[in-house]
Scaffold this active site. Structure first.
Site, PDB file in Angstrom:
ATOM      1  NE  ARG A  58      -2.721   0.415   3.334  1.00 12.32           N
ATOM      2  CZ  ARG A  58      -2.175   0.552   4.519  1.00 12.32           C
ATOM      3  NH1 ARG A  58      -1.422   1.656   4.802  1.00 12.32           N
ATOM      4  NH2 ARG A  58      -2.108  -0.279   5.514  1.00 12.32           N
ATOM      5  CE1 TYR A 110     -18.416  12.198 -14.213  1.00 18.40           C
ATOM      6  CE2 TYR A 110     -17.311  12.057 -12.155  1.00 18.40           C
ATOM      7  CZ  TYR A 110     -18.105  11.482 -13.161  1.00 18.40           C
ATOM      8  OH  TYR A 110     -18.432  10.042 -13.118  1.00 18.40           O
ATOM      9  CG  ASP A 182     -10.801  16.699 -13.447  1.00 16.37           C
ATOM     10  OD1 ASP A 182     -10.248  16.402 -14.269  1.00 16.37           O
ATOM     11  OD2 ASP A 182     -11.884  16.199 -12.862  1.00 16.37           O
ATOM     12  CE  LYS A 207     -13.802   8.853 -17.571  1.00 12.75           C
ATOM     13  NZ  LYS A 207     -13.825   9.069 -16.222  1.00 12.75           N
TER      14      LYS A 207
HETATM   15  C1  LIG Z   1     -13.647  15.463 -15.658  1.00 15.55           C
HETATM   16  C2  LIG Z   1     -13.682  14.228 -14.816  1.00 15.55           C
HETATM   17  N1  LIG Z   1     -13.222  14.242 -13.715  1.00 15.55           N
HETATM   18  C3  LIG Z   1     -12.972  13.192 -12.591  1.00 15.55           C
HETATM   19  C4  LIG Z   1     -13.761  11.867 -12.980  1.00 15.55           C
HETATM   20  C5  LIG Z   1     -14.022  10.838 -12.228  1.00 15.55           C
HETATM   21  O1  LIG Z   1     -13.208   9.868 -12.537  1.00 15.55           O
HETATM   22  P1  LIG Z   1     -13.202   8.474 -12.237  1.00 15.55           P
HETATM   23  O2  LIG Z   1     -14.517   7.816 -13.151  1.00 15.55           O
HETATM   24  O3  LIG Z   1     -12.060   7.512 -12.837  1.00 15.55           O
HETATM   25  O4  LIG Z   1     -13.501   8.062 -10.696  1.00 15.55           O
HETATM   26  C6  LIG Z   1     -14.461  11.973 -14.537  1.00 15.55           C
HETATM   27  C7  LIG Z   1     -15.399  10.640 -14.730  1.00 15.55           C
HETATM   28  O5  LIG Z   1     -15.980  10.663 -15.835  1.00 15.55           O
HETATM   29  C8  LIG Z   1     -14.504  13.034 -15.273  1.00 15.55           C
HETATM   30  O6  LIG Z   1     -15.190  12.934 -16.384  1.00 15.55           O
END
Ligand SMILES: Cc1ncc(COP(=O)(O)O)c(C=O)c1O
Length: 392
Positions: A58, A110, A182, A207
């Site tokens: 971990r 998001y 982000d 992604k």
């Molecule tokens: C812009 C953005 N940030 C964060 C996330 C969250 O990521 P995760 O689904 O890997 O937890 C997403 C998920 O679609 C996203 O589109």
């Protein structure tokens, strides 16, 4: 966590070379060119208090460490931390806040980020103000003496609003706050927020970084020593780490990131142009189009415009025809994979956002989002075209 170790890379290595090599050395045991998946929970110690820097998985894992060094280099940061999902990465950043702190947030983040802030973190005496971070005056007015963080997503999901990174970085710093970006939608090929002054960058590695729709993960890239120390502590103490296999998949993904992003961007732009000229489409949201209200800013802070676009068909019924009518393109949540996906934000990714907020953000029932993959453009156009023809 390992800070970025330049091993094979000279100080002037170019971006695609950094993507391929940063953080990786031939395996010390065998010379394997690819960092192995160190699928182990613990490490044998030579003698009491004598070990090779790895005690428990971990806390440290060589596959994860290689990925973290790679991501730190790609995002022009000092250190990176890999987490079990993008949401776990965002949550880890939020642990740097203390009770009573306030955060200014892009109003169209998001949906899962909004849910984390609104439903979980607000229980711990943290407060959040949502503003259109494209409007610098609104951002400035939202700051309070207790504001510690400005949390921005650019381009935003799904209507592709942009935030000026250099301007918001200096605003946040003037007010004694961190700028957190982000960068999932753009990827570091298209945009590197730290180069504009951001303090922390977040990715859902699910992604573009992984890019093959076969892993869920997240990462935080940091620049300041105190953030690096805290994130390393939290990663181990709270334990939402990325597994060795997922670390390996993302590390494989970043090797081809520049090539993939070039194709995603080319297909994204071509599809946006095609949709803009189609009589059944009311509005297209894509920063690469001159009709995008922030096209100049996009050209300044992005290198290419990425594979994400959205378009409004005017009604739920028209959207349903297209979403159900595509054959090659898959109806699915998520984005950033090599295959093209189509989705309906109002009922899928943004279903957890209250209807009145969705309406204010332009997330209408007729809005459709596409994550352009890397298929042949003509096949994509033919598929979208035949689906649009199904609108009466
Ligand atoms: C812009 C953005 N940030 C964060 C996330 C969250 O990521 P995760 O689904 O890997 O937890 C997403 C998920 O679609 C996203 O589109």
């Amino acid at each position: 966590m390992l800070t970025w170790r330049i091993v094979k890379l000279g100080p002037n290595a170019r971006f695609s070379t950094i993507c391929l090599h940063a953080g990786q050395v031939p395996d010390p045991a065998t010379g394997a060119i690819i960092t192995p998946i160190y699928q182990t929970s613990t490490y044998v110690q030579e003698a009491l208090g004598r070990h090779k820097g790895y005690e428990y998985a971990r806390t440290q894992n060589p596959t994860r460490a290689a990925l973290e060094a790679n991501l730190a280099a790609i995002e022009s940061g000092k250190a990176a931390f890999a987490f079990a999902s993008g949401m776990a990465a965002i949550n880890a950043v939020a642990t740097s806040l203390r009770s009573g702190d306030h955060v200014v947030v892009s109003d169209n983040v998001y949906g899962g980020t909004f849910r984390l802030f609104d439903k979980i973190l607000s229980r711990y005496d943290l407060s959040f103000t949502y503003v259109d971070t494209a409007d610098l005056g609104a951002v400035d007015r939202a700051f309070m003496p207790s504001t510690r963080m400005l949390f921005v997503e650019t381009p935003s999901n799904p209507v592709m609003r942009l935030t000026d990174l250099a301007a918001t970085a200096s605003l946040a710093h003037r007010r004694g706050a961190r700028l957190v970006v982000d960068n999932t939608f753009a990827s570091p090929v298209i945009q590197r927020p730290i180069e504009f002054g951001a303090d922390l960058v977040i990715h859902s590695t699910t992604k573009y970084l992984n890019g093959h729709s076969d892993s869920v993960g997240g990462a935080v890239i940091a620049t300041r020593d105190e953030d690096i120390e805290w994130l390393g502590f939290v990663q181990n103490a709270a334990g939402a780490i990325l597994s060795p296999f997922d670390s390996w998949l993302v590390l494989r993904g970043t090797k081809t990131l520049p090539l993939r992003m070039a194709e995603h961007s080319a297909n994204g732009l071509a599809l946006a142009r095609f949709l803009e000229g189609h009589p059944n489409v009311k509005t297209v949201y894509y920063p690469g189009l001159p009709s995008h209200p922030q096209h100049d800013l996009a050209a300044r802070q992005m290198r290419g415009f990425g594979g994400m676009l959205a378009f409004d068909l005017g009604s739920l019924e028209a959207a349903r025809r297209v979403l159900n009518g595509v054959r090659l393109i898959a109806l699915a949540e998520s984005l950033g994979g090599v295959e093209t996906l189509i989705s309906h934000p109002a009922t899928m990714t943004h279903a957890s956002v209250p209807a009145h907020r969705r309406a204010a953000l332009g997330i209408t029932d007729g809005l459709v989002r596409i994550s352009a993959g890397i298929e042949d453009l003509d096949d994509l156009k033919e598929d979208v075209s035949q689906a649009l023809d199904q609108i009466p």
